[in-house]
Design an enzyme around this catalytic site. Structure first.
Site, PDB file in Angstrom:
ATOM      1  N   GLU A 119      57.663  43.591  35.922  1.00  0.00           N
ATOM      2  CA  GLU A 119      57.446  42.612  34.983  1.00  0.00           C
ATOM      3  C   GLU A 119      56.646  41.658  35.540  1.00  0.00           C
ATOM      4  OE1 GLU A 119      60.599  39.414  32.617  1.00  0.00           O
ATOM      5  OE2 GLU A 119      61.209  41.522  32.883  1.00  0.00           O
ATOM      6  N   GLU A 123      56.653  31.469  31.977  1.00  0.00           N
ATOM      7  CA  GLU A 123      57.668  30.848  31.372  1.00  0.00           C
ATOM      8  C   GLU A 123      57.586  29.421  31.203  1.00  0.00           C
ATOM      9  OE1 GLU A 123      60.646  32.711  29.959  1.00  0.00           O
ATOM     10  OE2 GLU A 123      61.150  33.839  31.883  1.00  0.00           O
ATOM     11  N   LYS A 201      55.049  41.240  25.470  1.00  0.00           N
ATOM     12  CA  LYS A 201      56.231  40.468  24.763  1.00  0.00           C
ATOM     13  C   LYS A 201      55.659  39.097  24.808  1.00  0.00           C
ATOM     14  CE  LYS A 201      60.162  43.523  25.377  1.00  0.00           C
ATOM     15  NZ  LYS A 201      61.541  43.547  26.215  1.00  0.00           N
ATOM     16  N   TRP A 205      63.411  31.253  23.000  1.00  0.00           N
ATOM     17  CA  TRP A 205      64.732  31.691  22.963  1.00  0.00           C
ATOM     18  C   TRP A 205      65.369  30.310  23.322  1.00  0.00           C
ATOM     19  CZ3 TRP A 205      67.937  31.718  27.429  1.00  0.00           C
ATOM     20  CH2 TRP A 205      67.208  31.833  28.574  1.00  0.00           C
ATOM     21  N   THR A 216      72.840  28.461  33.354  1.00  0.00           N
ATOM     22  CA  THR A 216      71.659  28.777  32.433  1.00  0.00           C
ATOM     23  C   THR A 216      71.404  27.583  31.542  1.00  0.00           C
ATOM     24  OG1 THR A 216      72.446  31.194  32.329  1.00  0.00           O
ATOM     25  CG2 THR A 216      70.824  30.232  30.596  1.00  0.00           C
TER      26      THR A 216
END
Length: 450
Positions: A119, A123, A201, A205, A216
């Site tokens: 990956e 972000e 991708k 979210w 998180t």
């Protein structure tokens, strides 16, 4: 009100819950034989202001408009729209023209990801309009967290910027508006260097969903207020160039090495002449790096067996194999012996000064500052792989960098357990040699008398 991120030095990627926008693989070629991956094998340009493309599969409900292109919105709990390419590239160049989504707890992402969970990532946290995070993973390994970095990217929510990933067998280059912000070489990454066919991708979210783990939520900037939405990320266009050619890519074994990948009707690196970024001799310094603490799940790793989501933030790392307190010397001073009755016997000559172990540990923890980024060092006992062992003494210390950012969130002090003692403990350490010396002198005198 938009809030800046506290402790952005937590990098990216991983966890075990939540939304469908996370990374997963239908068939992992490291575990079983999988169908070939359809190859891009060429250069393509997608203008999403003209609508959707059949080359991308939508997940959720992305929309399209003539001004901004593809729109990915979080309007209610459970929303996590994205698009993913139907093709793969085997090394290549991708340019994303993106305007990120604002909003506390909202995460925008642009990712290259393979079937065996290699990956390469961009972000953005909606609670922070100043920075962007980059990261990479090899084979879905989330066992360590020293790969993430943060970079200056002011105004990423206010307008479009071009974010580039250039990926070859020797290096990965991340660029913002044509300016290199990070370079990773295959040599420095070792087994973690991404090197298998990748799909693309792009999506958004809610890391701040109230059902997510507390760690998180705090990493994402706080709990998402859905009533203040929708929160929308835009992808205006995407340019992709595959540095290999052919119709499909196949894993010839279960090693995951790029040399094991074969091309049907083409050649791996067969389009290397299209490489647009030459070798970068030196990379610019990044805004912040993450060396020592795990990071929360960021929407691109869902099914990685080696990771468990921490329930609180900041996380407390596991103790190292060496104690962080003063090492104990269990040997006798030079010349001293045990008698047959296990009594300590001093040497026949003058008394000997016992070796007393001491260690200087200094802790300077990072804390938020309204003046911007502050980086502090914490001296710590390293793990056994990085220490030079010696009897009864600590050999060296390791320095970890902790970065914090200006924030209007409640202030806190970053903390790491098993790293440095409290002030009182440090004073005890300094007094230990004197106390040991007095004890040994008294012991020698008593033995001489009796």
């Amino acid at each position: 009100m938009r809030l800046s991120l506290v402790g952005v030095a937590i990098g990216l990627l991983s966890s075990s819950a939540i939304v469908t926008a996370q990374t997963y693989t239908d068939c992992n070629p490291l575990q079983k034989t999988c169908p070939p991956d359809p190859a891009l094998g060429r250069s393509v340009t997608y203008d999403f202001t003209k609508g959707s493309s059949p080359d991308f599969k939508p997940v959720g409900s992305p929309t399209y408009d003539s001004n901004n292109g593809a729109a990915f919105s979080v309007a209610k709990q459970g929303d996590a729209p994205l698009i993913q390419s139907n093709w793969y590239m085997m090394f290549g160049h991708v340019e994303f023209v993106i305007k990120t989504a604002p909003g506390k707890g909202i995460v925008s992402s642009a990712v290259l990801q393979s079937d065996d969970l290699d990956e390469i990532d961009w972000e953005w946290l909606g609670a922070n309009n100043l920075y962007v995070q980059t990261n990479y993973f090899g084979k879905g390994d989330t066992g360590s967290y020293n790969r993430g970095a943060a970079h200056d990217n002011a105004g990423n929510q206010d307008g479009f910027h071009t974010y580039t990933i250039d990926w070859t067998s020797t290096q990965i280059v991340w660029q913002i508006d044509g300016k290199t912000v990070r370079v990773l070489t295959a040599e420095s990454a070792g087994d973690h260097f991404p090197q298998s066919p990748m799909m693309v991708k792009v999506g958004v979210w809610a890391g701040g969903d109230p059902n997510n783990a507390p760690g998180t939520i705090q990493w994402a900037g706080g709990e998402t207020d859905y009533s203040a939405g929708p929160y929308t990320m835009y992808l205006k266009s995407l340019v992709a160039t595959d540095y290999s050619t052919g119709k499909s890519y196949t894993y010839s074994d279960k090693s995951g090495s790029w040399r094991s990948i074969t091309s049907d009707g083409g050649q791996i690196n067969g389009n290397s002449d299209a490489e647009s970024i030459s070798t970068v001799e030196s990379a610019p310094p990044v805004t912040a790096t993450i060396d020592s603490a795990p990071i929360p799940f960021s929407g691109t790793h869902r099914e990685t067996s080696s990771f468990v989501t921490p329930s609180i933030w900041p996380w407390v790392p596991k103790p190292t194999t060496l104690s962080s307190s003063v090492a104990k010397d269990t040997t006798l001073p030079s010349g001293w012996t045990f008698s047959g009755s296990r009594q300590v016997q001093p040497p026949s000559a003058a008394s000997s000064t016992p070796p007393c172990t001491s260690s200087s540990l200094v802790s300077s923890l990072a804390s938020p500052s309204h003046s911007g980024l502050k980086t502090s060092s914490i001296s710590s006992v390293p793990n056994s792989s990085s220490a030079t062992k010696s009897t009864g003494h600590l050999a060296s210390t390791a320095t970890y960098q902790i970065s914090t950012y200006d924030s209007t969130l409640p202030s806190f002090s970053a903390s790491i357990a098993h790293v440095a003692p409290t002030v009182a403990a440090a004073n005890d350490l300094l007094e230990a040699p004197l106390g040991m010396g007095v004890f040994c002198a008294l012991l020698g005198g008593l033995i001489a008398i009796f």
